[in-house]
Design a protein around this motif. Sequence first.
Motif, short mmCIF file in Angstrom:
data_model
loop_
_atom_site.label_atom_id
_atom_site.label_comp_id
_atom_site.label_asym_id
_atom_site.label_seq_id
_atom_site.Cartn_x
_atom_site.Cartn_y
_atom_site.Cartn_z
N ILE A 283 -0.57 5.12 -3.79
CA ILE A 283 0.95 5.38 -3.62
C ILE A 283 1.43 5.91 -4.90
N GLU B 196 -0.63 9.55 -5.40
CA GLU B 196 -0.82 10.41 -4.04
C GLU B 196 -2.09 10.74 -3.93
N ILE C 160 1.43 1.45 4.92
CA ILE C 160 2.41 2.62 5.00
C ILE C 160 3.12 2.44 6.48
N LEU D 215 7.20 3.91 -2.31
CA LEU D 215 6.60 4.01 -0.95
C LEU D 215 7.86 3.72 0.04
N VAL E 269 7.29 8.15 0.26
CA VAL E 269 6.18 8.07 1.12
C VAL E 269 6.21 7.94 2.43
#
Length: 116
Positions: free
Chosen positions: A29, A32, A52, A79, A83
Amino acid sequence: MPRPKKGKRLGGSPSHQRKILANLTSDLIEYESITTTHAKAKFLRPYAEKIITKARRGDLHARRTILKKINNNDVVTKLFDDVAPRYEDRPGGYLRIIKLGPRRGDGAEMAKVELV
């Protein structure tokens, strides 16, 4: 209490395996993209994808549940802020595993794991 799975294990004990997966997920995370062995990459995929998917909910309960597993507030913030919104419309398959070939020292099969 859940019974430890039988068969292949990354570390010596179930708790060591959980720590390995948590650290790999944290690095994935944060950066990446990580390079690891192919065996660890195969173990990492379902673990990271569940995290995720839970982060896509975006609520406080999901954040606290993930903090129990990852234990790094900066990574969990990234996150939830960066993300998870990327994968809002994607139903799954957030990771890509690319085989790189054998490692020079011991010949272990290496793989690159990256977020799609």
